[in-house]
Design a protein around this motif. Structure first.
Motif, PDB file in Angstrom:
ATOM      1  N   TRP A   1       0.776  -1.271   0.017  1.00  0.00           N
ATOM      2  CA  TRP A   1      -0.058   0.092   0.191  1.00  0.00           C
ATOM      3  C   TRP A   1       0.745   1.300  -0.131  1.00  0.00           C
ATOM      4  N   GLU A   2       2.031   1.147   0.630  1.00  0.00           N
ATOM      5  CA  GLU A   2       2.941   2.307   0.773  1.00  0.00           C
ATOM      6  C   GLU A   2       3.413   2.682  -0.789  1.00  0.00           C
ATOM      7  N   THR A   3       3.678   1.675  -1.456  1.00  0.00           N
ATOM      8  CA  THR A   3       4.204   1.957  -3.134  1.00  0.00           C
ATOM      9  C   THR A   3       2.904   2.423  -3.809  1.00  0.00           C
ATOM     10  N   SER A   4       1.777   2.052  -3.518  1.00  0.00           N
ATOM     11  CA  SER A   4       0.413   2.359  -4.423  1.00  0.00           C
ATOM     12  C   SER A   4       0.218   3.626  -4.151  1.00  0.00           C
ATOM     13  N   VAL A   5       0.396   4.173  -2.886  1.00  0.00           N
ATOM     14  CA  VAL A   5       0.035   5.521  -2.629  1.00  0.00           C
ATOM     15  C   VAL A   5       1.251   6.504  -3.019  1.00  0.00           C
ATOM     16  N   THR A   6       2.328   6.034  -2.947  1.00  0.00           N
ATOM     17  CA  THR A   6       3.479   6.939  -3.465  1.00  0.00           C
ATOM     18  C   THR A   6       3.291   7.204  -5.051  1.00  0.00           C
ATOM     19  N   ASP A   7       3.132   6.057  -5.657  1.00  0.00           N
ATOM     20  CA  ASP A   7       2.947   6.001  -7.198  1.00  0.00           C
ATOM     21  C   ASP A   7       1.514   6.864  -7.694  1.00  0.00           C
ATOM     22  N   SER A   8       0.800   6.749  -6.717  1.00  0.00           N
ATOM     23  CA  SER A   8      -0.709   7.607  -7.037  1.00  0.00           C
ATOM     24  C   SER A   8      -0.378   9.037  -6.560  1.00  0.00           C
ATOM     25  N   ILE A   9       0.444   9.398  -5.729  1.00  0.00           N
ATOM     26  CA  ILE A   9       0.878  10.891  -5.488  1.00  0.00           C
ATOM     27  C   ILE A   9       1.564  11.267  -6.589  1.00  0.00           C
ATOM     28  N   ASN A  10       2.573  10.648  -7.244  1.00  0.00           N
ATOM     29  CA  ASN A  10       3.436  11.125  -8.111  1.00  0.00           C
ATOM     30  C   ASN A  10       2.641  11.244  -9.577  1.00  0.00           C
ATOM     31  N   THR A  11       1.675  10.439  -9.696  1.00  0.00           N
ATOM     32  CA  THR A  11       0.872  10.425 -10.881  1.00  0.00           C
ATOM     33  C   THR A  11       0.168  11.682 -10.965  1.00  0.00           C
ATOM     34  N   ILE A  12      -0.599  12.043  -9.791  1.00  0.00           N
ATOM     35  CA  ILE A  12      -1.266  13.216  -9.361  1.00  0.00           C
ATOM     36  C   ILE A  12      -0.437  14.470  -9.894  1.00  0.00           C
ATOM     37  N   TYR A  13       0.794  14.275  -9.135  1.00  0.00           N
ATOM     38  CA  TYR A  13       1.704  15.497  -9.335  1.00  0.00           C
ATOM     39  C   TYR A  13       2.023  15.817 -10.808  1.00  0.00           C
TER      40      TYR A  13
END
Length: 462
Positions: A5-17
Motif C-alpha cells: 500500500w505504501e508503493t501504491s500511495v507513492t505512485d498515486s501521488i506522483n501520478t497526480i503531481y
C-alpha cells in the motif's frame, strides 16, 4: 506480485503531481493564444488564435502517432539518435512510461509549434501551418527530445555513456523546446520576408504594434502560471527522498525550482523595463512582458540545478540578450512580430550556456541521480566544476541549430516555392481575418478595409 500500500500511495501521488503539472503546461496554450492575439494587429487576431488551436490539435495527433515513439521509444531497435517503439502508444503503459507521462510530454510538444507560429504571424497561409506543425511536432522536436531526455540519447544526462562525462543539462527545455521553436521560426521568417510596410523604402523600421496590451499582459501571466508546471513539473515525481539528507527530497527541489523560475523572470522584467526606458524614453509594458518571458526561457535549462542568487544573474543576462537581438533584428530588417526567434532562440541558447557556468554539483546529483551518495558529476565552470558540462551545453546549442536548420529550412523553402507559404499581398493588406476566415475577430472593427467577407469578395472582383 502484490504491490504494497505504501508503493501504491507513492505512485498515486506522483501520478497526480505529474498530471497536475501537465494541466499547468497546457494552460500555457491559452497564454500563447492571448499573447499572440494581443501582439498582432486587430485584422489578424482571428487568424493567429486559430493557428494556436491548430498547433494544439494537429500536434496532438502527430505526437500520438509518431512523436512520442521517436522521443522516448526504447527496446532492441532503439539507438542514441531516434526512438523506434511506442508508435500510437502501443505497449503503453509499461514499467517505464504510462499515460500521464505521455500527456505531460505532449503538452511540451505542442508548445514548440506555438513558438514558431508567432515568428511568421500576419503573413502566412493557413495551410502552411498545418504542414509545418505536423512535421515539427511529430518529427523534428521529438528527435531532439530523444537526444537530451531519453535515457538512450547521446546528449542525455540520464544515459549510461555521458558526453564529456556529463551529458547536457537541459532540465525543462531551454534548448529542446525553446531553441528548437526559435530556430524553426527564424527560418520561416527569413524565407517569408518581412510584413508589407514593416520597413520603408530606405530600410528604416515602421512600428507595427499589437492592438491589445491587455491581452498581452493576460497572456504573460497565464504563461507565468503555466511555467510552474513546465519547470518544477519536470521532476516527474515529487515523492523521492534524498538518502544523504534527513528531511529533503524532490519536494525540496521542486520548491527551489519554482523560486529560481520566479526570480529569473522577475529580474529579466525589471532589467528590460529600465533598459528599454533608457533606449526609447518611455516605460513599455509590452517590452517588459517579453523580458519576463525571456527570463523564464533562459532559466528553464538550469532551473533545478542552480542557486536562487544565480537565477538573478540568468535573468539579467537574458534581458540584455533579448534587447540586443531585437536591435540587431531591426538593423538586419528581420521581422518577427512576436520576437519569438530572439526571445525563445536567443534566450534559450543563453540559458544552456548559463547552466554550464553556474550549475551546483549537489543539485545536479539530486536532479539526475536522486541525491545518491558517492556520485560525482561535472558541474558549473564558475563553481569549479571544469569544462565538461559547459562543453556539453555548447554542443547542444550547435546541434539543435544545425538539426532544425537542416529539417525546417527545407520545409519552409519547399512551401515557399510551391506558393503555399506566404499570403498574396492584397490579402495581407486587407487582413487575414477577412481574406481567409470570413470576418474579423471583433464586431466593431476600427481599422481601414472591408468590414465583411462579402465586401472583401466584391473588392477582389472589381
Amino acid at each position: 506480485m502484490e504491490v504494497s500500500w505504501e508503493t501504491s500511495v507513492t505512485d498515486s501521488i506522483n501520478t497526480i503531481y505529474l498530471l497536475f503539472s501537465a494541466y499547468l503546461v497546457f494552460v500555457m496554450q491559452l497564454g500563447f493564444a492571448m499573447l499572440c492575439a494581443g501582439s498582432v494587429r486587430a485584422k489578424n487576431a482571428m487568424n493567429i488564435m486559430l493557428t494556436n488551436v491548430v498547433d494544439a490539435v494537429v500536434g496532438s495527433i502527430s505526437y500520438y502517432l509518431f512523436g512520442f515513439a521517436f522521443a522516448f521509444g526504447s527496446g532492441s531497435g532503439s539507438n542514441p539518435f531516434i526512438g523506434t517503439e511506442y508508435f500510437a502508444l502501443e505497449d503503453i503503459p509499461n514499467s517505464t512510461y504510462d499515460y500521464s507521462y505521455f500527456l505531460y510530454q505532449w503538452a511540451f510538444a505542442i508548445a514548440v509549434a506555438g513558438i514558431t507560429s508567432g515568428s511568421i504571424a500576419e503573413r502566412t497561409q493557413f495551410s502552411a501551418y498545418l504542414v509545418f506543425s505536423f512535421f515539427l511536432t511529430g518529427f523534428v522536436y521529438p528527435i531532439v527530445a530523444h537526444w537530451v531526455w531519453s535515457s538512450e540519447g547521446w546528449l542525455s544526462a540520464y544515459s549510461s555513456g555521458l558526453l564529456f562525462g556529463s551529458g547536457a543539462i537541459d532540465f525543462a527545455g531551454s534548448g529542446v523546446v525553446h531553441l528548437v521553436g526559435g530556430v524553426a521560426g527564424l527560418w520561416g521568417s527569413l524565407i517569408e520576408g518581412p510584413r508589407v510596410g514593416r520597413f520603408d523604402a530606405f530600410g528604416k523600421p515602421v512600428p507595427m504594434r499589437g492592438h491589445n496590451a491587455t491581452l498581452v499582459v493576460l497572456g504573460t501571466f497565464l504563461l507565468w502560471f503555466g511555467w510552474f508546471g513546465f519547470n518544477p513539473g519536470s521532476f516527474n515525481k515529487i515523492l523521492v527522498s534524498y538518502p544523504t539528507t534527513t528531511n529533503q527530497g524532490n519536494w525540496t527541489a521542486v520548491g527551489r525550482t519554482a523560486v529560481t523560475t520566479t526570480l529569473a523572470g522577475s529580474t529579466a522584467g525589471i532589467v528590460t523595463l529600465f533598459g528599454r526606458r533608457l533606449l526609447v524614453g518611455h516605460w513599455d509594458a509590452l517590452d517588459v512582458c517579453n523580458g519576463v518571458l525571456g527570463g523564464f526561457v533562459a532559466i528553464t535549462s538550469g532551473c533545478s540545478v542552480v542557486e536562487p542568487w544565480a537565477a538573478i544573474i540568468c535573468g539579467f543576462g537574458a534581458a540584455w540578450v533579448l534587447i540586443g537581438l531585437n536591435i540587431l533584428a531591426l538593423k538586419l530588417r528581420f521581422d518577427d512580430p512576436l520576437e519569438a526567434t530572439q526571445l525563445h532562440g536567443g534566450c534559450g541558447a543563453w540559458g544552456l550556456i548559463f547552466t554550464g557556468l553556474f550549475a551546483k554539483e549537489e543539485f545536479v546529483i539530486q536532479a539526475y541521480d536522486d541525491g545518491e551518495s558517492g556520485v560525482k558529476r561535472p558541474y558549473g565552470l564558475f563553481l569549479g566544476g571544469g569544462f565538461g558540462l559547459l562543453g556539453a551545453q555548447v554542443i547542444e546549442v550547435l546541434v539543435i541549430v544545425g538539426w532544425v536548420s537542416m529539417t525546417m529550412g527545407p520545409v519552409f523553402y519547399a512551401l515557399h516555392k510551391l506558393r503555399l507559404l506566404r499570403t498574396p499581398v492584397e490579402e495581407e493588406i486587407a487582413g487575414l481575418d477577412i481574406s481567409s476566415h470570413g470576418g474579423y475577430a471583433y464586431t466593431a472593427h476600427q481599422e481601414e478595409g472591408p468590414r465583411f467577407y462579402a465586401d472583401y469578395q466584391r473588392l477582389q472582383n472589381q
